[in-house]
Design an enzyme around this catalytic site. Structure first.
Site, PDB file in Angstrom:
ATOM      1  N   ASP A   1      15.253  16.657 -79.344  1.00 35.33           N
ATOM      2  CA  ASP A   1      14.992  17.906 -78.619  1.00 35.33           C
ATOM      3  C   ASP A   1      16.046  18.970 -78.884  1.00 35.33           C
ATOM      4  O   ASP A   1      17.083  18.692 -79.486  1.00 35.33           O
ATOM      5  CB  ASP A   1      14.877  17.631 -77.098  1.00 35.33           C
ATOM      6  CG  ASP A   1      15.894  16.611 -76.598  1.00 35.33           C
ATOM      7  OD1 ASP A   1      16.926  16.420 -77.264  1.00 35.33           O
ATOM      8  OD2 ASP A   1      15.643  16.001 -75.543  1.00 35.33           O
TER       9      ASP A   1
ATOM     10  N   ASN B   1      15.949  11.515 -63.398  1.00 31.54           N
ATOM     11  CA  ASN B   1      14.564  11.651 -62.924  1.00 31.54           C
ATOM     12  C   ASN B   1      13.570  10.869 -63.792  1.00 31.54           C
ATOM     13  O   ASN B   1      12.373  11.004 -63.636  1.00 31.54           O
ATOM     14  CB  ASN B   1      14.159  13.131 -62.896  1.00 31.54           C
ATOM     15  CG  ASN B   1      14.138  13.766 -64.280  1.00 31.54           C
ATOM     16  OD1 ASN B   1      14.447  13.102 -65.282  1.00 31.54           O
ATOM     17  ND2 ASN B   1      13.766  15.037 -64.361  1.00 31.54           N
TER      18      ASN B   1
ATOM     19  N   HIS C   1      13.241  11.109 -67.121  1.00 27.57           N
ATOM     20  CA  HIS C   1      12.729  11.738 -68.348  1.00 27.57           C
ATOM     21  C   HIS C   1      13.265  11.028 -69.585  1.00 27.57           C
ATOM     22  O   HIS C   1      14.339  10.433 -69.554  1.00 27.57           O
ATOM     23  CB  HIS C   1      13.022  13.250 -68.391  1.00 27.57           C
ATOM     24  CG  HIS C   1      14.447  13.655 -68.617  1.00 27.57           C
ATOM     25  ND1 HIS C   1      14.978  14.824 -68.114  1.00 27.57           N
ATOM     26  CD2 HIS C   1      15.472  13.081 -69.312  1.00 27.57           C
ATOM     27  CE1 HIS C   1      16.241  14.944 -68.489  1.00 27.57           C
ATOM     28  NE2 HIS C   1      16.569  13.900 -69.214  1.00 27.57           N
TER      29      HIS C   1
ATOM     30  N   GLU D   1       9.550  15.738 -68.991  1.00 29.14           N
ATOM     31  CA  GLU D   1       9.892  15.727 -67.572  1.00 29.14           C
ATOM     32  C   GLU D   1       8.756  15.102 -66.757  1.00 29.14           C
ATOM     33  O   GLU D   1       7.612  15.006 -67.238  1.00 29.14           O
ATOM     34  CB  GLU D   1      10.111  17.175 -67.100  1.00 29.14           C
ATOM     35  CG  GLU D   1      11.240  17.911 -67.817  1.00 29.14           C
ATOM     36  CD  GLU D   1      12.647  17.482 -67.350  1.00 29.14           C
ATOM     37  OE1 GLU D   1      12.836  16.329 -66.915  1.00 29.14           O
ATOM     38  OE2 GLU D   1      13.559  18.316 -67.430  1.00 29.14           O
TER      39      GLU D   1
END
Ligand code: F6R
Length: 241
Positions: A67, A136, A138, A143
């Site tokens: 990314d 979280n 990801h 996400e």
């Protein structure tokens, strides 16, 4: 999923680097999928050591990163291109043209994303994909969502992610709000996925990834469907498993 529990960050880094170094030695033309963030830095230090002290040769290796922040160019010190140069590429003998990070300054997002997936496919997928995990859940910047996204895409970063990554920027307001991220298809092209985790803040996400339902609200849970995932984690990140 196979789980390797490590006593500390140094052990996690050594064990991960040893697997990658073995691949590079056995398959000099291999394709490595790489990640950024705090977690793989120790692994990259070990790989640099293998190169400098044990002649590990990266001259035929190709890399693809997961990314890049949207809006940050390669010169920006918090761009993931800059991170990779600083933490790995500048210290090993990999040809620059063999290293790939999504273009965070593209004006044609759709085309850049499609070309990135085509690149990964044309390489035959990755041999090893290194991934971290967000608090979280990801992976890359996929996400929590109502669906799993297959293709490389532009994503709005979660508030949690912006807060977690603010430590790298002067202030939270400086963290980019969007990123270009590989989707699940290119991640799943890996023959082997190494998921690294360190820190008690990862314990809940790791437990849900391994034991929970496959749920796009916990994106890493999709890894239950990949045939070859190894979790290499410091024991506090495995506390709830
Ligand atoms: C980085 C990436 C992210 C990180 C994750 C964990 O390329 O794709 O998913 O792996 O946010 O970050 P750290 O390692 O800083 O805890």
């Amino acid at each position: 999923m196979h789980v390797i529990s490590c006593l500390d960050y140094a052990e996690m880094s050594r064990k991960t680097a040893r697997i990658i170094a073995a691949l590079v030695q056995l398959k000099p033309h291999c394709v490595l999928g790489l990640a950024t963030g705090s977690t793989p830095v120790g692994t990259y230090k070990e790989l640099i050591r293998y190169h400098l002290e044990e002649d590990l040769d990266f001259s035929n290796v190709t890399t693809v990163n997961l990314d890049e922040y949207y809006g940050l160019g390669p010169e920006h010190e918090q761009s993931y291109r800059c991170f990779m140069q600083r933490n790995l590429f500048d210290h090993i003998n990999i040809p620059p043209e063999n290293t790939h990070v999504p273009d965070g300054l593209t004006r044609d997002v759709a085309r850049t994303c499609a070309e990135y997936d085509n690149l990964v496919a044309s390489l035959g997928g990755t041999d090893i994909q290194l991934v971290g995990i967000g608090d979280n859940g990801h992976i890359a910047f996929n996400e929590p969502n109502t669906v799993f996204v297959a293709n490389t895409h532009l994503v709005d970063l979660d508030e949690d992610t912006i807060k977690a990554n603010a430590r790298f920027f002067a202030s939270e307001g400086d963290v980019p709000r969007q990123a270009i991220t590989m989707g699940m298809r290119s991640i799943f092209s890996a023959k082997l996925i190494l998921l690294l985790a360190s820190g008690p803040n990862k314990a809940s996400a790791i437990a849900r990834m391994i034991k929970g339902p496959i749920d796009p609200q916990l994106p890493a849970s999709i890894l239950q469907l990949h045939p070859n995932v190894v979790v290499i984690a410091v024991k506090e990140a495995l506390a709830l498993v």
